[in-house]
Design an enzyme around this catalytic site. Structure first.
Site, PDB file in Angstrom:
ATOM      1  N   TYR A  12     -13.500  38.053   3.176  1.00  0.00           N
ATOM      2  CA  TYR A  12     -12.816  37.011   3.911  1.00  0.00           C
ATOM      3  C   TYR A  12     -11.468  36.825   3.240  1.00  0.00           C
ATOM      4  O   TYR A  12     -11.280  37.232   2.099  1.00  0.00           O
ATOM      5  CB  TYR A  12     -13.657  35.735   3.869  1.00  0.00           C
ATOM      6  CG  TYR A  12     -13.667  34.962   5.159  1.00  0.00           C
ATOM      7  CD1 TYR A  12     -14.005  35.586   6.354  1.00  0.00           C
ATOM      8  CD2 TYR A  12     -13.348  33.625   5.185  1.00  0.00           C
ATOM      9  CE1 TYR A  12     -14.022  34.882   7.542  1.00  0.00           C
ATOM     10  CE2 TYR A  12     -13.369  32.916   6.365  1.00  0.00           C
ATOM     11  CZ  TYR A  12     -13.705  33.545   7.543  1.00  0.00           C
ATOM     12  OH  TYR A  12     -13.711  32.853   8.718  1.00  0.00           O
ATOM     13  N   TRP A  61      -9.664  34.516   1.827  1.00  0.00           N
ATOM     14  CA  TRP A  61      -9.279  33.385   0.976  1.00  0.00           C
ATOM     15  C   TRP A  61      -9.370  33.676  -0.522  1.00  0.00           C
ATOM     16  O   TRP A  61      -9.267  32.762  -1.334  1.00  0.00           O
ATOM     17  CB  TRP A  61     -10.186  32.193   1.293  1.00  0.00           C
ATOM     18  CG  TRP A  61      -9.905  31.571   2.615  1.00  0.00           C
ATOM     19  CD1 TRP A  61     -10.689  31.622   3.731  1.00  0.00           C
ATOM     20  CD2 TRP A  61      -8.752  30.804   2.974  1.00  0.00           C
ATOM     21  NE1 TRP A  61     -10.101  30.930   4.762  1.00  0.00           N
ATOM     22  CE2 TRP A  61      -8.915  30.417   4.330  1.00  0.00           C
ATOM     23  CE3 TRP A  61      -7.604  30.402   2.286  1.00  0.00           C
ATOM     24  CZ2 TRP A  61      -7.969  29.642   4.999  1.00  0.00           C
ATOM     25  CZ3 TRP A  61      -6.672  29.648   2.961  1.00  0.00           C
ATOM     26  CH2 TRP A  61      -6.857  29.272   4.300  1.00  0.00           C
TER      27      TRP A  61
END
Length: 772
Positions: free
Chosen positions: A122, A124
């Site tokens: 992901y 982040w």
């Protein structure tokens, strides 16, 4: 303001403050007398407290110090194994770990093809433009493996990002170049926020943020006379500075309330017929549904009142207040993270269209404004450094929230965006920079899914639940331990991220790990292009420098940039994007939809024949409606003290826990009937599982609702019978793993139903942060 929370003897030599960046704010840091000191960027008017997680996290016991391999995999080789997450790990050298993993990657690639590899991750993991783990792992899989099965969309906006292109056209333009905070402060008369605009969300931006402006913009708007109206079950979803009127509503009923508002506008002739005729298609068909001509049920305030819990007279009064004003309709991400989540987004666009405000400064449809810090900002006028990921030779993909379905049901068909697709047969999952045990729902089901693969590989700096379920844990550095360039496309500051500390234990950068793995697969040169990390930074910086020079602006060379504290990039004008141009001339600047107009009725979506998402916005009935044995709504929203689950062991995150557990919030009346007092430890449970949490009682939450933020690291106690219980407070043991609809298959993790009781047993210890 600076923060000092951590002291050790092995932190390395003292340094001066050096610039750095994070998704929750730009900052600088230094070692001083054996302590890490962190201070926010001086230009930030509203610094984010999440920065305070860094000092305690940097050398925490939860960090991974050396490569580890799960004993079952080491002894028996690859294959499905129900012991994942319960097995012990064996520390190994980097050489052995990479040799074994290189051999496994070659086995899967050559024996099953790259279509048997799922590239997770992901976006982040790091604010750095180079050490962006998602980009690194995808580049590696593309260059060394020939590709991978990818995921599309996000857990945050899975429903809206599929729906919006059908009805408005350009999702990026709607969220990033439409209505800005500057416009709200200067032009909005009334902001109607369904689900609010919580500052805990807009404190975060992918790539970093140097100036948190949302609180100040709302304060300036209010001082000018702008009204803020919050619709939702949580009063805190707008800050005090907004001075908001709170309309407390039942979770998941926003579509019904918006339908009733539009019905009142139509019934009283307050809607903008000229706008609807010129800028939209399908109004007549929708209006027949609205007035009850198609189903004998007018969607009026009297109909909506018992569904929403909002009195009919309140709905009618609100509709009348909207007419004739510069109104901004905001629909938060949270509303579409639920069953039938497409509908409130679509209905928000219909309401804004009926008011005739779309395309005006500070008016119209501000979808997800406040959901993240780069929404409502100006766009930078030069390119940002970006690591190329290469070409993916595999075209197959899944909607991101359907990973458990994919692993549990290879070969099974599913519907997505008008297509019937088939889940691929995945043998190896490679995850770098993400923790699906935070994002995903029904975590016991996810555990079963991960048990089905041959091999699960995880790069991690800490022992997350995903790492504990892996076969290979490869320790990676934290951002403070490496050099990078920080910035995002909607914040002017470009930051040289100079390292502050030496890597923890034997941790390596993702780039170094992938380079050595690529060598074992005979693809090192393809992956690295012969560059070191520093050479990559210089290479990625050059297009930005060249664009500055072309515009006649100061364009420092890389050495000058790297030695400084960063500088501001030029930004584009706040011109309202496509929707402003569309309003000015819909014929010359049509939207990117089949009709070129706002699609109140979509022939395309109607042609898909999906009962879960018809051809116009509609009330599809309550989903997860509380009843015995689960009589309370659970709102599982984003946390305020960390980004998702990142650095949950950091000081700021830990300070907000109660007896080391995440804190739930509930209404005193709901607590009283259950014998629960403020500060108790409670057990939340339903048919999917249970978790423990501390509890805080407050009247700032609607009665019948309990709220527990996501992000506490999953810490299950496996019972002899029944479902595991997370003793730390992860609400995703309770949420249902189903898609929003057959259109988008988005995440539905925001809402579920639970029962709650006071926990009276022996309190289990928290083990989530313990070393292996």
């Amino acid at each position: 303001m600076s923060t000092t929370l951590f002291s050790r003897d092995d932190t390395g030599p003292e340094t001066d403050f050096v610039p750095h960046n994070s998704h929750w704010g730009a900052f600088s840091a230094r070692w001083k007398e054996g302590r890490l000191e962190v201070r926010p960027h001086p230009a930030d008017p509203d610094p984010n407290g999440i920065l305070q997680n860094f000092p305690a996290a940097l050398r925490h016991r939860a960090r991974v110090a050396q490569p580890m391999i799960r004993r079952g995999w080491l002894e028996q080789g690859p294959g499905p194994d129900p012991r994942r997450g319960r097995d012990e790990f064996v520390p190994v050298s980097w050489g052995k770990a990479l040799d074994l993993l290189g051999g496994e990657l070659a086995r899967v690639r050559d024996g099953h093809g790259p279509g048997a590899v799922f590239g997770g991750s992901y976006g982040w993991s790091s604010a750095g433009r180079f050490h962006h783990a998602q980009s690194q792992v995808h580049r590696f899989l593309n260059t060394a493996m020939g590709g991978y099965v990818r995921s599309v969309n996000s857990y945050s906006s899975g429903a809206s990002s599929v729906l919006v292109p059908h009805i408005i056209g350009d999702y990026e333009d709607l969220t990033k170049r439409n209505v800005s905070w500057e416009q709200v402060a200067e032009h909005s008369d009334l902001v109607l926020a369904f689900g609010g605009m919580a500052l805990k969300n807009s404190m975060i931006a992918g790539g970093g943020i140097s100036r948190h402006v949302e609180r100040g913009a709302m304060a300036r708007a209010r001082a000018r006379g702008c009204e803020f109206v919050l619709v939702g079950p949580l009063r805190a979803d707008l800050p005090d500075e907004a001075g908001a009127e709170w309309i407390s509503s039942e979770p998941g009923t926003d579509t019904a309330l918006m339908l009733a508002l539009v019905h009142t506008l139509v019934a009283e002739g307050l809607h903008d017929r000229a706008f609807l005729d010129r800028y939209t298609v399908g109004w007549a068909m929708f209006e027949r549904y609205l007035l009850g001509e198609t189903d004998n049920q007018p969607k009026d305030a009297a109909w909506a009142a018992p569904l929403t819990g909002v009195p009919a007279e309140t709905i009618v009064d609100l509709a009348r207040r909207l007419a004739g004003k510069r109104v901004l309709v905001v629909v938060s991400h949270s509303l579409q993270r639920a069953r039938f989540g497409e509908q409130p987004v679509w209905m928000g666009a219909v309401l804004a269209s009926a008011l005739g405000q779309i395309g005006l400064p500070g008016g119209g449809f501000g979808y997800a404004l406040g959901a993240i810090a780069y929404y409502g900002r100006r766009t930078n006028a030069v390119p940002m450094p970006t690591l190329p990921q290469g070409r993916n030779g595999i075209r197959d993909y899944i909607p991101v929230a359907r990973i458990a379905d994919m692993l549990l049901h290879p070969g099974a068909p599913y519907r997505y965006n008008g297509e019937t697709r088939t889940y691929p047969d995945i043998r190896l999952v490679y995850w770098a920079g993400g923790n699906p045990f935070h994002h995903h729902q029904d975590l016991d089901r996810l555990r079963q899914a991960f048990a089905r693969v041959d091999t699960l590989v995880v790069h991690e700096l800490g022992l997350t639940a995903t790492a504990r379920h892996a076969d290979f844990i490869l320790p990676c550095t934290m951002t403070l331990e490496r050099e990078d360039i920080g910035g995002n496309t909607h914040d002017p500051l470009l930051v040289p991220m100079r390292p502050v500390a030496e890597p923890f234990g034997e941790a390596r950068d993702d780039y170094a790990i992938f380079a050595d793995l690529a060598e074992r697969l005979g693809r090192r040169e393809a992956f690295t292009e012969g560059r070191t990390t520093r050479q990559w930074l210089e290479h990625l910086y050059e297009p930005t420098r060249a664009a500055l020079k072309e515009q006649g602006l100061p364009a420092p060379d890389f050495e000058t940039f790297w030695a400084g504290d960063g500088f501001d990039l030029p930004q584009q004008a706040d011109d309202g994007g496509r929707l402003r141009a569309f309003r000015a001339d819909p014929d010359q600047a049509p939207l990117v939809t089949p009709s070129g107009r706002i699609e109140i009725f979509s022939e395309t979506i109607a042609s898909f024949g999906e009962a879960t998402c018809p051809g116009h916005a509609a009330w599809l009935g309550p989903a997860n409606c509380p009843s015995a044995p689960a009589p309370l709504h659970l709102v599982a929203n984003q946390p305020a003290t960390r980004l998702h689950s990142q650095l949950d062991f950091g000081g700021h995150s830990m300070d907000a826990k109660h007896r080391d557990r995440e804190v739930a919030r509930m209404h005193p009346a709901d607590a009283a009937v259950r014998g629960i007092a403020d500060g108790d430890i409670i057990r939340l449970f339903n048919e999917r599982g249970a978790c423990l949490a501390g509890v805080h009682l407050t009247e700032d939450i609607r009665q019948g609702v309990i709220q527990l933020p996501t992000g506490a690291w999953y810490d299950p106690v496996d019972p002899v019978e029944g479902k595991p219980m997370c003793v730390h407070g992860n609400p995703n043991v309770l949420t249902q793993d189903v898609g929003t609809s057959n259109l988008a298959q988005g995440c539905t993790g925001q809402l579920t139903t639970v029962e709650v009781e006071r926990f009276t047993g022996n309190l289990p210890p928290i083990r989530a942060f313990d070393p292996l």
